[in-house]
Design an enzyme around this catalytic site. Structure first.
Site, PDB file in Angstrom:
ATOM      1  CG  HIS A 166       0.874   2.134   3.193  1.00  0.00           C
ATOM      2  ND1 HIS A 166      -0.210   2.797   3.720  1.00  0.00           N
ATOM      3  CD2 HIS A 166       0.718   2.173   1.854  1.00  0.00           C
ATOM      4  CE1 HIS A 166      -1.001   3.193   2.738  1.00  0.00           C
ATOM      5  NE2 HIS A 166      -0.464   2.823   1.590  1.00  0.00           N
ATOM      6  CD  GLU A 199       1.391   5.659  -1.419  1.00  0.00           C
ATOM      7  OE1 GLU A 199       0.540   5.283  -2.228  1.00  0.00           O
ATOM      8  OE2 GLU A 199       1.458   5.250  -0.252  1.00  0.00           O
TER       9      GLU A 199
END
Lengths: 223, 223, 223, 223
Positions: free
Chosen positions: C94, C142
């Site tokens: 992430h 993302e």
């Protein structure tokens, strides 16, 4: 060598102080150092150390070293190698290049063996105390939120400076204290010294100035 | 520039290839390169780049760069700075200096802008594929357990080499494949090329040899 | 298990989704999942995995695992341990917890052995391609600058989404693509799916909503 | 709570002390603690904290926390979250999970706010002094080369233990000293206490023993 007030100029990775411009910036430092009698240390990027150190007689410090020594450590910056390229010391644990506690210790030990002076950067009084316990030559306390601002730590947060000076005195009075963050004028330097430090660590205040040479002369005017 | 078989010599932080000895080692590389017509790239420690690159005409590569550019990145190694000190390329993600996936990508992009060639090191076929997807100039597959051994990857694990060559072909045939780990002889180089690579990455096989110059001549004898 | 559109809800370290509130949040996810038939995955903080997984039947994923296995790896998060506490999968890499390229590969391998599904987060098309080459179950692209904004990636930068879908198809069509950053409404989910993804990864759009349960119902209304 | 000699049992990521076996191991600790009156702390893997802490009344510590608090910190282990899952303290900076100096400071501060006790692990006397300057509840000195050996630090290197005790006394006498590495018998514990520590940190000596319960009883027999 480092008796008088000390100004440590961090060239960071600014384009204004890279390559041939690094050499020029270091020459300004040398000129101002000679005229004023104030010690000025240049900290160019690692690949620039050799040509900067070959061009000036004032001390050149690395911005960072790793704790690795000779061996299978591809890509690591060793104390021996920066020393053999002319550096006389190094910053360790700058806020833009933080280091593991155990590696700060190893890097200080490697520096001592290689004959490099060490300046360990810290962010508050507790961390300053911890760094001082590792017996570097200098600690440089810099509240990260003020770095690159034009608000000098000596005005915005004088307690962190005087508190660091006191804390280090208790841990080991041989360790000298610098302060940094927001420093750009001779007044800032003067108040840093009044607070008990031996000098300052700065970067943009000089490097990003319209006239870095003039900015350096301004820094030393009150000392 | 890199058409013939390619030998990339990683100086690591070995004392045998540091400072003035780095210059000497690079001169051996140049001598062998000129005599044999084989491309040899020297990868000295970062602080040694300038003097090595000033002393030889064969390409000098950095051992590592960070992804940071110009700015407030104290202690980071920028593509621009190694370039301005004479490097023509860089290793990225060597097994002794692993890098975040997103930083490998940024470092490749920064290198491309700065005019540096890139060699991304990897440890198995899957990681080689991933690295190739980032479009470096080269990937260099090196099983970590063989690095520094005298057991050449091309014999111990030829499948990882040929598998990497095939995998990269599917991802992007422009990316060239090197292999490394345990390489020390001309036979090792020859079998690496038979397996489809464009050359080898090595370190101790030459640097730690009794006679590095002779070891270099041995490396190119079969090409 | 993951056939229908997929919503992955990252609890981050928000206080609104920690401890007993994590259990409640996961129960909302379960309620909405059952009513809508949309797969919803909860990603609580690591120490909360056991009680969340014990309280709901929808899948619970970890936010991160390390590549370490059983042994002397104090403080590392192993695939086996999160699995034995009820997790069915994990996020890896992430943007708030980036990982070395070689460790992403090891973590995917460790997850596969432990029976965990993997979602590797990425920041652009090249990195998405690289991640896909490592054969995780999912990649989730993302753009970091949109994370936590209310500007959905599917509107601000649809090319990065469709480009990632295409790139992954070339590398390995078995790897499924999610997108994230700025997602907060059913429209955002619908356009993500139109762009070729199998679903979305989101956090603050639900967790920080005044009524997270209503926000979840809104997310699935167009599917 | 921590007046008597203290034994801190690190479960590492050993399979013998994971999941339901972690609960069992903690129950052994509890049994021995109650019978002997010696404080025993269990440090299970992070995902196991909740079920271990729910099953025993003796204190459970985390093996590591990050310095992050509530917010956008996916994959980080927060003091608040381990606290809300029943942990009463945490190891910080174990040799298998070293931490940046500034993060050790932040993690100690976060722990204090969350009501967690802190044990900062160190590798030599200088680093122990530095850690003590950050005012954790405990420091635990462990020469890395002896960790996992059966050679107890208290015999192999008693000077590092007594030196650490002395050094901490000067920095701040409120900080208590533990020692670790190679500890596996009641004799080792006794000599650690004779050297001025308040107890020991150990792992394989108990977890890898044929009969961990018996090994625990042996540890406390001389206290």
């Amino acid at each position: 060598m480092y008796k008088k007030p000390l100004i440590v100029l961090n060239f960071k990775t600014y384009s204004e102080s890279m390559g041939e411009k690094a050499v020029l910036m270091a020459k300004y430092c040398q000129e101002v150092s000679i005229e004023s009698g104030v010690n000025i240390i240049s900290c160019p990027q690692t690949p620039d150390i050799f040509r900067v150190a070959s061009a000036v007689k004032i001390p050149v410090f690395a911005q960072h070293i790793d704790s690795a020594g000779a061996g299978s450590f591809t890509g690591h910056i060793t104390a021996d190698c920066v020393r053999s390229n002319g550096a006389k010391g190094t910053l360790i644990n700058h806020s833009e290049r933080r280091v593991l506690l155990s590696e700060i210790d190893s890097a200080i030990q490697a520096s001592r063996k290689a004959g490099l002076k060490t300046i360990v950067c810290t962010n508050n009084i507790a961390v300053t105390s911890a760094a001082a316990a590792l017996l570097p030559d200098f600690v440089a306390v810099e509240p990260p939120e003020l770095i690159g601002s034009r608000i000098p730590v000596s005005k915005a947060n004088p307690e962190i400076v005087s508190g660091s000076v006191e804390a280090v005195k208790k841990i080991n009075p041989k360790v000298k204290v610098l302060c940094g963050a927001g420093i750009s004028t001779g007044d800032d330097v003067a108040s840093a010294i009044e607070l008990g430090t031996v000098g300052v660590l700065l970067a943009s205040g000089v490097i990003k100035a319209k006239d870095p040479r003039a900015a350096l002369f301004d820094l030393v005017k009150k000392i």
